[in-house]
Design a protein around this motif. Sequence first.
Motif, PDB file in Angstrom:
ATOM      1  N   SER A   1      48.121  -4.892  -8.746  1.00 44.38           N
ATOM      2  CA  SER A   1      48.195  -5.622 -10.014  1.00 44.38           C
ATOM      3  C   SER A   1      49.587  -6.223 -10.233  1.00 44.38           C
ATOM      4  O   SER A   1      49.746  -7.123 -11.060  1.00 44.38           O
ATOM      5  CB  SER A   1      47.832  -4.711 -11.194  1.00 44.38           C
ATOM      6  OG  SER A   1      48.830  -3.730 -11.409  1.00 44.38           O
ATOM      7  N   ARG A   2      50.592  -5.736  -9.485  1.00 43.22           N
ATOM      8  CA  ARG A   2      51.970  -6.195  -9.667  1.00 43.22           C
ATOM      9  C   ARG A   2      52.625  -6.697  -8.386  1.00 43.22           C
ATOM     10  O   ARG A   2      53.722  -7.242  -8.429  1.00 43.22           O
ATOM     11  CB  ARG A   2      52.828  -5.047 -10.218  1.00 43.22           C
ATOM     12  CG  ARG A   2      52.331  -4.410 -11.484  1.00 43.22           C
ATOM     13  CD  ARG A   2      52.847  -5.028 -12.735  1.00 43.22           C
ATOM     14  NE  ARG A   2      54.270  -4.778 -12.897  1.00 43.22           N
ATOM     15  CZ  ARG A   2      55.040  -5.514 -13.696  1.00 43.22           C
ATOM     16  NH1 ARG A   2      54.534  -6.513 -14.370  1.00 43.22           N
ATOM     17  NH2 ARG A   2      56.314  -5.248 -13.816  1.00 43.22           N
ATOM     18  N   CYS A  50      55.377 -11.068  -3.220  1.00 45.83           N
ATOM     19  CA  CYS A  50      55.909 -10.782  -4.549  1.00 45.83           C
ATOM     20  C   CYS A  50      55.793  -9.277  -4.745  1.00 45.83           C
ATOM     21  O   CYS A  50      54.682  -8.738  -4.684  1.00 45.83           O
ATOM     22  CB  CYS A  50      55.093 -11.514  -5.620  1.00 45.83           C
ATOM     23  SG  CYS A  50      55.642 -11.163  -7.313  1.00 45.83           S
ATOM     24  N   GLN A  68      52.230 -20.134  -5.394  1.00 43.71           N
ATOM     25  CA  GLN A  68      51.340 -18.978  -5.472  1.00 43.71           C
ATOM     26  C   GLN A  68      52.106 -17.738  -5.934  1.00 43.71           C
ATOM     27  O   GLN A  68      51.647 -16.993  -6.799  1.00 43.71           O
ATOM     28  CB  GLN A  68      50.692 -18.727  -4.111  1.00 43.71           C
ATOM     29  CG  GLN A  68      49.749 -17.552  -4.071  1.00 43.71           C
ATOM     30  CD  GLN A  68      48.443 -17.815  -4.793  1.00 43.71           C
ATOM     31  OE1 GLN A  68      48.018 -18.950  -4.911  1.00 43.71           O
ATOM     32  NE2 GLN A  68      47.823 -16.758  -5.274  1.00 43.71           N
ATOM     33  N   GLY A  94      53.304 -18.086  -9.651  1.00 46.30           N
ATOM     34  CA  GLY A  94      52.157 -17.960 -10.541  1.00 46.30           C
ATOM     35  C   GLY A  94      51.686 -16.525 -10.656  1.00 46.30           C
ATOM     36  O   GLY A  94      51.384 -16.035 -11.749  1.00 46.30           O
ATOM     37  N   PHE A  95      51.627 -15.827  -9.525  1.00 51.76           N
ATOM     38  CA  PHE A  95      51.240 -14.425  -9.541  1.00 51.76           C
ATOM     39  C   PHE A  95      52.224 -13.612 -10.385  1.00 51.76           C
ATOM     40  O   PHE A  95      51.815 -12.778 -11.206  1.00 51.76           O
ATOM     41  CB  PHE A  95      51.179 -13.869  -8.115  1.00 51.76           C
ATOM     42  CG  PHE A  95      50.889 -12.397  -8.066  1.00 51.76           C
ATOM     43  CD1 PHE A  95      49.585 -11.936  -8.081  1.00 51.76           C
ATOM     44  CD2 PHE A  95      51.923 -11.469  -8.008  1.00 51.76           C
ATOM     45  CE1 PHE A  95      49.304 -10.569  -8.040  1.00 51.76           C
ATOM     46  CE2 PHE A  95      51.660 -10.105  -7.972  1.00 51.76           C
ATOM     47  CZ  PHE A  95      50.342  -9.661  -7.992  1.00 51.76           C
ATOM     48  N   ARG A 111      54.185 -14.538 -12.829  1.00 52.91           N
ATOM     49  CA  ARG A 111      53.994 -14.828 -14.259  1.00 52.91           C
ATOM     50  C   ARG A 111      52.755 -14.106 -14.792  1.00 52.91           C
ATOM     51  O   ARG A 111      52.794 -13.472 -15.844  1.00 52.91           O
ATOM     52  CB  ARG A 111      53.866 -16.329 -14.482  1.00 52.91           C
ATOM     53  CG  ARG A 111      55.161 -17.083 -14.362  1.00 52.91           C
ATOM     54  CD  ARG A 111      54.990 -18.578 -14.683  1.00 52.91           C
ATOM     55  NE  ARG A 111      56.220 -19.274 -14.426  1.00 52.91           N
ATOM     56  CZ  ARG A 111      56.470 -20.016 -13.333  1.00 52.91           C
ATOM     57  NH1 ARG A 111      55.535 -20.167 -12.400  1.00 52.91           N
ATOM     58  NH2 ARG A 111      57.635 -20.599 -13.181  1.00 52.91           N
ATOM     59  N   ASN A 112      51.648 -14.210 -14.056  1.00 53.41           N
ATOM     60  CA  ASN A 112      50.397 -13.580 -14.484  1.00 53.41           C
ATOM     61  C   ASN A 112      50.485 -12.058 -14.497  1.00 53.41           C
ATOM     62  O   ASN A 112      49.765 -11.404 -15.267  1.00 53.41           O
ATOM     63  CB  ASN A 112      49.232 -14.028 -13.601  1.00 53.41           C
ATOM     64  CG  ASN A 112      48.871 -15.474 -13.831  1.00 53.41           C
ATOM     65  OD1 ASN A 112      49.128 -16.040 -14.892  1.00 53.41           O
ATOM     66  ND2 ASN A 112      48.279 -16.089 -12.827  1.00 53.41           N
ATOM     67  N   ALA A 113      51.345 -11.486 -13.675  1.00 50.76           N
ATOM     68  CA  ALA A 113      51.529 -10.038 -13.634  1.00 50.76           C
ATOM     69  C   ALA A 113      52.445  -9.550 -14.751  1.00 50.76           C
ATOM     70  O   ALA A 113      52.633  -8.350 -14.917  1.00 50.76           O
ATOM     71  CB  ALA A 113      52.086  -9.614 -12.280  1.00 50.76           C
ATOM     72  N   GLY A 114      53.017 -10.483 -15.517  1.00 49.17           N
ATOM     73  CA  GLY A 114      53.838 -10.108 -16.658  1.00 49.17           C
ATOM     74  C   GLY A 114      55.326  -9.999 -16.399  1.00 49.17           C
ATOM     75  O   GLY A 114      56.082  -9.584 -17.288  1.00 49.17           O
ATOM     76  N   TYR A 115      55.761 -10.395 -15.224  1.00 50.78           N
ATOM     77  CA  TYR A 115      57.203 -10.372 -14.964  1.00 50.78           C
ATOM     78  C   TYR A 115      57.898 -11.444 -15.793  1.00 50.78           C
ATOM     79  O   TYR A 115      57.350 -12.521 -16.021  1.00 50.78           O
ATOM     80  CB  TYR A 115      57.486 -10.611 -13.479  1.00 50.78           C
ATOM     81  CG  TYR A 115      57.060  -9.490 -12.576  1.00 50.78           C
ATOM     82  CD1 TYR A 115      57.698  -8.255 -12.608  1.00 50.78           C
ATOM     83  CD2 TYR A 115      56.010  -9.660 -11.677  1.00 50.78           C
ATOM     84  CE1 TYR A 115      57.313  -7.225 -11.764  1.00 50.78           C
ATOM     85  CE2 TYR A 115      55.621  -8.638 -10.824  1.00 50.78           C
ATOM     86  CZ  TYR A 115      56.271  -7.417 -10.879  1.00 50.78           C
ATOM     87  OH  TYR A 115      55.887  -6.401 -10.036  1.00 50.78           O
ATOM     88  N   ARG A 116      59.123 -11.166 -16.207  1.00 48.12           N
ATOM     89  CA  ARG A 116      59.923 -12.128 -16.992  1.00 48.12           C
ATOM     90  C   ARG A 116      60.885 -12.922 -16.119  1.00 48.12           C
ATOM     91  O   ARG A 116      61.428 -13.935 -16.556  1.00 48.12           O
ATOM     92  CB  ARG A 116      60.715 -11.385 -18.061  1.00 48.12           C
ATOM     93  CG  ARG A 116      59.853 -10.725 -19.082  1.00 48.12           C
ATOM     94  CD  ARG A 116      60.706 -10.061 -20.143  1.00 48.12           C
ATOM     95  NE  ARG A 116      59.953  -9.040 -20.823  1.00 48.12           N
ATOM     96  CZ  ARG A 116      60.469  -7.999 -21.427  1.00 48.12           C
ATOM     97  NH1 ARG A 116      61.771  -7.834 -21.443  1.00 48.12           N
ATOM     98  NH2 ARG A 116      59.712  -7.122 -22.020  1.00 48.12           N
TER      99      ARG A 116
END
Length: 159
Positions: A52-53, A71, A102, A105-106, A108-113
């Motif tokens: 998930s991360r 990532c 890719q 985008g991943f 950002r979607n995983a919630g990293y700042r």
Amino acid sequence: MQFALRPFDASDADWLIAENAAHYARSDGFDDSFGVLVSEIVTDFLSDHDPSREAGWVADDDGTRLGHIFCVQHDAHTAKLRLFFVVPAARGRGVAQGLLDQCLGFARNAGYRGMTLWTHESHKAAGCIYRRNGFSRVDARPAHSFGVDLVEETWTITL
């Protein structure tokens, strides 16, 4: 050039390690310690990553691997870009940008700042793509790594 991005899996590991070790030995004079580091990173990812991360991708053209990117978690709020590589024959054809898009985008979607990465100043093309995509070089220092004198760089971006 047509290519697809697919998830990295264990069947890609031997190719990734060998390709990186051979390429950087030829292009930068790196010794065997570089291949050892790449192997450790890949082994750690395969044995213990949070899907998930953390993720990896391979650019593929009908079964021919063109490059890869990962990532991984640096800390709770920051992703780390790792093992970004495009085979020389595929450079200049959008593969690097596709892989980087890719990965970002991943993240950002995983919630990293934010995202960080480590590279070498001699990798000029990598520096250009990082800068073009909003990364800033925040550190550069001389080092002796992989049997050669280098300037190690750290780059970051806010996501």
